[in-house]
Design an enzyme around this catalytic site. Structure first.
Site, PDB file in Angstrom:
ATOM      1  N   GLN A   1      87.697 -14.949 -14.778  1.00 37.66           N
ATOM      2  CA  GLN A   1      86.354 -15.411 -14.398  1.00 37.66           C
ATOM      3  C   GLN A   1      86.231 -16.942 -14.462  1.00 37.66           C
ATOM      4  O   GLN A   1      85.139 -17.489 -14.622  1.00 37.66           O
ATOM      5  CB  GLN A   1      85.271 -14.761 -15.263  1.00 37.66           C
ATOM      6  CG  GLN A   1      85.118 -13.268 -15.074  1.00 37.66           C
ATOM      7  CD  GLN A   1      84.598 -12.902 -13.681  1.00 37.66           C
ATOM      8  OE1 GLN A   1      83.943 -13.695 -13.000  1.00 37.66           O
ATOM      9  NE2 GLN A   1      84.902 -11.688 -13.247  1.00 37.66           N
ATOM     10  N   SER A   2      87.333 -17.654 -14.267  1.00 40.24           N
ATOM     11  CA  SER A   2      87.321 -19.113 -14.343  1.00 40.24           C
ATOM     12  C   SER A   2      86.536 -19.732 -13.191  1.00 40.24           C
ATOM     13  O   SER A   2      86.890 -19.568 -12.017  1.00 40.24           O
ATOM     14  CB  SER A   2      88.756 -19.651 -14.325  1.00 40.24           C
ATOM     15  OG  SER A   2      88.770 -21.038 -14.123  1.00 40.24           O
ATOM     16  N   ASN A   3      85.477 -20.475 -13.535  1.00 40.22           N
ATOM     17  CA  ASN A   3      84.745 -21.235 -12.522  1.00 40.22           C
ATOM     18  C   ASN A   3      85.615 -22.338 -11.935  1.00 40.22           C
ATOM     19  O   ASN A   3      85.542 -22.641 -10.743  1.00 40.22           O
ATOM     20  CB  ASN A   3      83.490 -21.856 -13.131  1.00 40.22           C
ATOM     21  CG  ASN A   3      82.509 -20.814 -13.624  1.00 40.22           C
ATOM     22  OD1 ASN A   3      82.130 -19.916 -12.897  1.00 40.22           O
ATOM     23  ND2 ASN A   3      82.097 -20.939 -14.877  1.00 40.22           N
TER      24      ASN A   3
END
Length: 338
Positions: free
Chosen positions: A75-77
């Site tokens: 879920q890395s922005n």
């Protein structure tokens, strides 16, 4: 601080807005809370990494890169916005994903994992928590070179001296906005994670003589571990700009009471903060970063660190895409998030 000698790609027209939050301020009982909308920057769908990528992409393109390689947690922005920049520039993009929480990566998850697929990431390698990410990315880069590619490695969070220039530019932007608004600020609250945003602002505030206390809220570490990273980042930026300025230790302030139990793992204070801002101002925070940062602002206000008459500016660094992967936590019983 002259940034003009560094190659830069422009992904946002104009400045990100500064807004007063009257409903949130009333709900909190003070201080007077303002927000800088870096969640509305360019590259789908906005966030603080866009500022860093303007300089990182300028450097990558100047060096003839055709493939970006970066890393992050599930879920890395940062991974999502790096991929967006790659698409914009016609480059390929590959990720190394670190499972800091075991079995937390689901390639079919919603949120940013869905965005990776939609935007067309070329390859993802998943490694266990604690892996040397620099070595893992270099291995991926070596593979790309063997295929005739020209890879460019971007560190996690875009956090190096080149990326940090983006938040020197933000400091200059903020200084101009506050002057034009005629609105002084007593504090600026910023998230402190991979250290690029916090370190860039520390350098930008010092180098541009902005005398507003900068308050970092840690999203993954306590101050004893976090502050040296921010100090190192700020100094690297000063050295890159050849300012001759030594960053004093007291310029770096962070609080570490709102990130537990672990990085990216929800807690009740985060849930309250996300719900509170959504239901008072219709502004979305994310569970991993901005939710915990706003929880810090709320917590410090309740402890009396911020006074009711203070003007406090919250830097919204984006990330709302990840909300969709945490629906049951955000909309459920906050105590279930323990």
């Amino acid at each position: 601080m002259d940034l003009s000698r560094f190659p830069r790609r422009q992904y946002t027209e104009g400045f990100s807005a500064i807004e007063f939050l009257p409903n949130f301020t009333r709900a909190l009982g003070g201080p007077k809370v303002w927000i800088k909308r870096d969640d509305m920057l360019g590259l789908a769908p906005g966030g603080n990494k866009t500022r860093k990528l303007e300089f990182l992409m300028g450097d990558a393109l100047a060096k003839g890169a055709d493939t970006l390689i970066t890393c992050g947690a599930p879920q890395s922005n940062h991974c999502r916005i790096t991929l967006s920049a790659a698409v914009k520039e016609g480059l390929k993009c590959r990720f190394v994903i670190e499972e800091r929480v075991p079995n937390s990566y689901d390639p079919n998850a919603s949120g940013n994992n869905f965005m990776y697929r939609l935007l067309g990431v070329e390859a993802i390698t998943v490694v266990p928590g604690g892996t040397n990410m620099a070595e893992a990315m270099e291995k991926m880069a070596a593979e790309a070179r063997s295929q005739g590619r020209k890879p460019y490695i971007i560190p996690g969070g875009g956090s190096n001296a080149v990326g940090g220039l983006g938040y020197v530019a933000c400091a200059q932007e903020l200084q101009q906005q506050l002057f034009e608004m005629g609105q002084p600020m007593d504090y600026v609250v910023v998230g402190s994670g991979s250290s690029g945003t916090h370190g860039g602002l520390v350098a930008g505030f010092l180098g541009n003589n902005i005398r507003i206390p900068l308050v970092g809220i840690g999203v993954s570490r306590d101050p004893s571990d976090q502050n040296p990273l921010v100090l190192k980042e700020a100094q690297a930026i000063m050295d890159l700009l050849q300012t001759g300025i030594r960053v004093p230790q007291e310029a770096v302030v962070s609080h570490g009471d709102w990130w537990r139990p672990k990085y990216s793992v929800p807690n009740p204070a985060m849930v309250e903060a996300v719900q509170m801002l959504a239901r008072t101002e219709a502004i979305l925070l994310d569970p991993v970063y901005t939710g915990k940062i706003m929880a810090g602002l709320i917590g410090l206000s309740r402890k009396g660190f911020f006074k009711p008459e203070d003007n406090v500016l919250f830097l919204h660094t984006g990330g709302a895409t990840a909300l969709h992967a945490y629906e049951s936590v955000i909309l459920g019983d906050p105590l279930a998030a323990k």
